[in-house]
Write an enzyme that holds these catalytic residues in place. Structure first.
Site, mmCIF file in Angstrom:
data_model
loop_
_atom_site.group_PDB
_atom_site.id
_atom_site.type_symbol
_atom_site.label_atom_id
_atom_site.label_comp_id
_atom_site.label_asym_id
_atom_site.label_seq_id
_atom_site.Cartn_x
_atom_site.Cartn_y
_atom_site.Cartn_z
ATOM 1 N N SER A 181 0.796 -1.226 0.000
ATOM 2 C CA SER A 181 0.000 0.000 0.000
ATOM 3 C C SER A 181 0.831 1.278 0.000
ATOM 4 O O SER A 181 0.378 2.293 -0.511
ATOM 5 C CB SER A 181 -0.964 -0.002 1.183
ATOM 6 N N HIS A 209 -5.324 -3.421 -3.003
ATOM 7 C CA HIS A 209 -5.001 -2.473 -4.077
ATOM 8 C C HIS A 209 -4.950 -3.125 -5.455
ATOM 9 O O HIS A 209 -4.676 -2.454 -6.449
ATOM 10 C CB HIS A 209 -3.658 -1.783 -3.790
ATOM 11 N N LYS A 241 -11.490 0.924 -1.993
ATOM 12 C CA LYS A 241 -10.489 1.410 -2.932
ATOM 13 C C LYS A 241 -11.066 1.414 -4.344
ATOM 14 O O LYS A 241 -11.890 2.260 -4.648
ATOM 15 C CB LYS A 241 -9.212 0.628 -2.732
HETATM 16 C C1 PLP Z 1 -6.693 -0.158 2.980
HETATM 17 C C2 PLP Z 1 -6.167 -1.489 3.331
HETATM 18 C C3 PLP Z 1 -6.788 -2.282 4.285
HETATM 19 C C4 PLP Z 1 -7.924 -1.767 5.121
HETATM 20 O O1 PLP Z 1 -9.086 -1.749 4.400
HETATM 21 P P1 PLP Z 1 -10.311 -0.858 4.936
HETATM 22 O O2 PLP Z 1 -11.472 -1.417 4.221
HETATM 23 O O3 PLP Z 1 -9.975 0.539 4.564
HETATM 24 O O4 PLP Z 1 -10.356 -1.060 6.411
HETATM 25 C C5 PLP Z 1 -6.321 -3.556 4.493
HETATM 26 N N1 PLP Z 1 -5.258 -4.016 3.806
HETATM 27 C C6 PLP Z 1 -4.607 -3.264 2.910
HETATM 28 C C7 PLP Z 1 -3.433 -3.837 2.187
HETATM 29 C C8 PLP Z 1 -5.038 -1.978 2.644
HETATM 30 O O5 PLP Z 1 -4.378 -1.220 1.784
#
Ligand code: PLP
Length: 390
Positions: A181, A209, A241
């Protein structure tokens, strides 16, 4: 009476002063969304290069229409009590079909989905092995599980094998992000799968992602690596995302989902995802499936950004994904460059320790299919100017 509140206030003030001194103090600014990429922060209009809305779906009218379609905003209870709705079931089935998995469990967030997986599959006496740069929620999940946590150097499959070689009488879990991320690079999933399989370790991939963005039809990094449910039995993704919504999911076998429903405390003891959000996520999935053009446009913008950045000598990390961090180094420098960009109308947030390792503060620039090539070129020019001044 002694004042406990006063003691707390003094302690909070001391902690705050420490953060300010280390350039680690953070603050929030309410941003009004003007369209898919423009925001207003109260003072000025900014082009947003700091969102994870990779496909520009967060502002899509079909998602907004789905949320207004008469579905209740609130589930009113946890899924096991009375909060599980037809919208949840329908979306779980559509998503399982899309991801080529038997079954899907909708969770309230990715953070909670990762806690659900680790705490229900591992415990005391088990081992969890992770990449050192795994998302914070995966670290917290492993800690909460009570399993023995080891972390290997970023992308280092040899390091993973050494950690897996340690004595363990219990179950072994190997956990990695699909796309990291804060760095935007990809996990070597095939060698990771081979290392895990050699020791009968279960492989968990968090593709927050990747899903929607990369791989055949947008099915993510696991599918792109030619791996399926047998090789990666636990696949985690988020709806916050590329899907432009909120919430998350775990995809895998019917038995995995049944296990989570019964044993994952962060699924059982939390209010079910808003039914209206499940309806919006269905609308988003339709766009994810049908709008290949969004992924193609995004890939073109990523190439454009990298070519232009390279030709101007900007220091990028090795990434071919929409996450394009520009390494700055010191936290205060990252803050001042970000502030200078803001003056020019660009939002590129500085990411500092402890989110990233010391000395690797960066601007985490993210691209979206909603950006236009001229906007990316404008950003590059602004970056060059802001980095040139001390
Ligand atoms: C954003 C993210 C999360 C958390 O997801 P949310 O739905 O925002 O709680 C978990 N793992 C990764 C790799 C992320 O980038």
């Amino acid at each position: 009476m002694t004042s406990i509140g006063g003691e707390l206030q003094r302690w909070l003030a001391a902690r705050s002063a420490e953060r300010v001194h280390a350039h680690r103090q953070r603050e929030r600014r309410p941003l009004r969304a003007l369209d898919a990429v423009r925001v207003h922060d109260g003072d000025r209009e900014l082009l947003n290069f700091s969102a994870n809305d990779y496909l520009g779906l967060a502002s899509h009218p079909e998602l907004a229409a789905a949320m207004r379609s008469g579905v209740q905003p609130g589930a009113g209870a946890s899924a096991l009590v009375s909060g599980y709705r037809p919208e949840h079931r329908a979306f779980e089935r559509e998503l399982a079909d899309f991801l080529e998995r038997d079954s899907v469990l909708l969770c309230s967030s990715g953070y909670l989905a990762n806690l659900a997986v680790a705490t229900s599959l591992a415990g005391r006496g088990d081992q969890i092995v992770q990449d050192r740069l795994c998302h914070a929620s995966l670290i917290d999940a492993a800690r909460l599980s009570g399993a023995d946590l080891s972390r290997y150097p970023h992308l280092d499959v040899g390091g993973l094998e050494r950690q897996l070689g340690k004595d363990c009488d219990g179950q072994r879990l190997v956990v990695t992000d699909g796309i990291f991320s804060m760095d935007g690079d990809r996990a070597p999933l095939v060698p990771i799968h081979e290392a895990a399989a050699a020791l009968n370790a279960w492989l968990v991939v968090d593709d927050a992602h990747g899903i929607g963005v990369t791989g055949p039809g947008g099915r993510g990094t696991v599918s792109e690596a030619g791996l399926g449910q047998d090789e990666v039995p636990v696949l985690v993704g988020t709806l916050g995302k590329a899907f432009g919504c909120s919430g998350a999911f775990v995809a895998g076998s019917r038995e995995l989902v049944e296990h989570l429903v019964n044993e994952a405390r962060t699924y059982i003891f939390t209010t079910a995802l808003p039914p209206a959000m499940a309806a919006a996520a269905s609308a988003a999935l339709k766009r994810v499936r049908e709008d290949q053009w969004r992924r193609e446009k995004l890939a073109g913008l990523v190439r454009l950004f990298r070519e232009q950045a390279r030709s101007r000598g900007l220091e990028l990390l090795e990434s071919d994904t929409p996450i394009q961090p520009l390494l700055v180094g010191a936290a205060d420098r990252a803050l001042s460059v970000s502030a200078a960009l803001r003056e020019r109308g660009y939002l590129a947030v500085a990411i500092r320790p402890p989110t990233v390792p010391r000395g690797t503060a960066r601007l985490r620039i993210t691209l979206s299919s909603a950006h236009e090539p001229e906007q990316v070129e404008g950003l590059i020019e602004a970056l060059e100017a802001c980095l040139a001044s001390p």
